[in-house]
Motif scaffolding. Structure first.
Motif, PDB file in Angstrom:
ATOM      1  N   LEU A  18      31.427  59.694   9.126  1.00 50.21           N
ATOM      2  CA  LEU A  18      29.541  60.146   9.240  1.00 50.21           C
ATOM      3  C   LEU A  18      30.216  61.959   9.753  1.00 50.21           C
ATOM      4  N   GLY A  19      31.422  62.305  10.236  1.00 49.51           N
ATOM      5  CA  GLY A  19      31.777  63.388  10.355  1.00 49.51           C
ATOM      6  C   GLY A  19      32.119  64.680   9.965  1.00 49.51           C
ATOM      7  N   MET A  69      24.068  69.652  11.377  1.00 46.06           N
ATOM      8  CA  MET A  69      25.848  69.695  11.147  1.00 46.06           C
ATOM      9  C   MET A  69      26.545  70.067  11.390  1.00 46.06           C
ATOM     10  N   SER A  70      26.242  71.726  11.752  1.00 49.10           N
ATOM     11  CA  SER A  70      27.654  72.806  12.686  1.00 49.10           C
ATOM     12  C   SER A  70      28.016  71.671  13.695  1.00 49.10           C
ATOM     13  N   VAL A  71      27.147  70.527  14.515  1.00 50.32           N
ATOM     14  CA  VAL A  71      27.782  70.443  15.532  1.00 50.32           C
ATOM     15  C   VAL A  71      28.341  68.445  15.162  1.00 50.32           C
ATOM     16  N   ILE A  72      28.299  68.104  14.888  1.00 49.12           N
ATOM     17  CA  ILE A  72      28.156  66.859  14.855  1.00 49.12           C
ATOM     18  C   ILE A  72      28.706  66.353  12.561  1.00 49.12           C
ATOM     19  N   GLY A  73      28.707  67.576  12.499  1.00 54.53           N
ATOM     20  CA  GLY A  73      28.781  67.184  10.339  1.00 54.53           C
ATOM     21  C   GLY A  73      30.483  67.556  10.457  1.00 54.53           C
ATOM     22  N   GLY A 132      34.317  68.641  16.005  1.00 48.96           N
ATOM     23  CA  GLY A 132      33.082  67.935  16.840  1.00 48.96           C
ATOM     24  C   GLY A 132      32.549  67.035  16.756  1.00 48.96           C
ATOM     25  N   PHE A 133      32.149  65.761  16.333  1.00 45.93           N
ATOM     26  CA  PHE A 133      31.599  64.842  16.277  1.00 45.93           C
ATOM     27  C   PHE A 133      32.405  64.041  17.419  1.00 45.93           C
ATOM     28  N   ALA A 134      33.486  64.376  17.770  1.00 44.01           N
ATOM     29  CA  ALA A 134      34.746  63.334  18.291  1.00 44.01           C
ATOM     30  C   ALA A 134      34.207  64.143  19.640  1.00 44.01           C
ATOM     31  N   LEU A 135      34.786  65.539  19.036  1.00 46.93           N
ATOM     32  CA  LEU A 135      34.767  65.938  21.312  1.00 46.93           C
ATOM     33  C   LEU A 135      33.156  65.497  21.962  1.00 46.93           C
ATOM     34  N   VAL A 136      31.801  65.820  20.800  1.00 47.52           N
ATOM     35  CA  VAL A 136      30.706  64.983  21.208  1.00 47.52           C
ATOM     36  C   VAL A 136      30.827  64.004  22.301  1.00 47.52           C
ATOM     37  N   VAL A 150      24.161  59.778  19.561  1.00 45.35           N
ATOM     38  CA  VAL A 150      25.514  59.254  19.937  1.00 45.35           C
ATOM     39  C   VAL A 150      25.404  57.806  19.972  1.00 45.35           C
ATOM     40  N   VAL A 151      24.965  56.918  20.469  1.00 49.44           N
ATOM     41  CA  VAL A 151      24.502  56.170  20.708  1.00 49.44           C
ATOM     42  C   VAL A 151      24.188  55.092  19.947  1.00 49.44           C
TER      43      VAL A 151
END
Length: 303
Positions: free
Chosen positions: A5-6, A162-166, A170-174, A231-232
């Motif tokens: 999904l990332g 999309m720019s944050v978790i896409g 980035g997804f892993a950092l969040v 996230v959850v």
């Protein structure tokens, strides 16, 4: 989950599939995507069980791409993304539509609650620990896809998401930030990511107001903490469809009741649990929306 999904094109294709797109031409018309990228994403999504390819014409051969139980069950995550963009992101060419709860007939916002006790929950109310199959090395995201370059093209309904978790890093950092990680060296060591990738994604998270930096620590802002439902619900989806024989990767506890935390989304107007089939954009009537989308009748697909 992070690897699958990332990727912003994967999320955008799934978004449009759950909004009713089924044919190749539908996706091409709705997304600023090249033929090669779309063909690759559709193939990958079919291989991973998120879409099902079905031939509807033999001469010449034509296929359609239908959502599966696995992709339909992403509706809590996509609903949480919709609400986050609607509330926290003002830079939309057109405002993100409000959401209508068909069961009570009201425009609503989803609330994240605990299934065990029914109480509302935020990131401050839960504690996450590694489960029997969990570890940072095992959770490092892997992917063979490439994110699109440049920022000129619109990213559909969810540009900041999309720019944050896409992006897998980035997804892993969040996710890492939600469990207390804050230093560049810790991100690099625990995630095993190239320093350039960490620096690039951190800068994007800061520009988008998700992180701020003080000294050598990167912390979630209020806007970043509001990604908790995304996230959850993504975590719960992952642990449902990618379970390990030895047990869950992550165990989340609700501190208010002491039980294992499983998120449920409820309507802030009628306090009833939400179902994917009962949620739709507010400006579209339920009758016309369901009639026009027999395969995927709402923004998030059936429950």
């Amino acid at each position: 989950m992070l690897g699958l999904l990332g990727d912003e094109w994967t999320l955008l294709v799934l978004q449009q599939a759950l909004l009713g797109a089924t044919r190749y031409a539908d996706f091409m018309a709705r997304l600023p995507i090249s033929n090669s990228v779309l063909a690759q994403r559709l193939r990958t999504l079919c291989d991973d069980g998120l879409l099902q390819r079905r031939e509807y014409q033999t001469n010449p051969p034509r296929s359609e791409y239908l959502v599966t139980p696995e992709s339909r069950s992403l509706w809590p995550m996509l609903l949480s993304i919709w609400e986050w963009e609607r509330r926290w992101v003002a830079e939309h060419a057109q405002p993100v539509p409000d959401l209508r709860h068909v069961a009570c007939g009201e425009d609503f916002a989803p609330l994240t609650t605990c299934r065990a006790c029914g109480g509302t929950a935020s990131e401050k109310d839960v504690v996450a620990q590694w489960g029997p199959s969990g570890s940072w090395p095992r959770s490092v995201p892997t992917s063979t896809t490439r994110r699109r370059s440049g920022q000129a093209e619109a990213a559909g309904l969810f540009p900041h998401t999309m720019s944050v978790i896409g992006n897998r890093w980035g997804f892993a950092l969040v996710v890492a930030s939600f469990v207390g990680m804050s230093r560049f060296t810790d991100f690099q060591r625990q995630l095993g990511a190239p320093p350039g990738s960490i620096a690039d994604r951190l800068s994007i998270l800061i520009v988008n107001g998700v992180f701020d930096v003080a000294g050598k620590r990167y912390r979630l802002t209020a806007k970043g903490r509001a990604l908790f439902p995304v996230v959850v619900t993504a975590l719960q989806w992952a642990q449902r469809w990618f379970d390990a024989p030895e047990g869950p990767a992550v165990v989340v506890t609700h501190t208010a009741c002491g039980g294992r935390f499983l998120a449920a989304l409820t309507c802030d107007q009628c306090a009833q649990p939400l179902r994917g089939t009962q949620v739709l954009p507010a400006e579209i009537s339920a009758k016309s929306f369901w009639h026009s989308r027999p395969e995927s009748a709402n923004i998030a697909g059936a429950q």
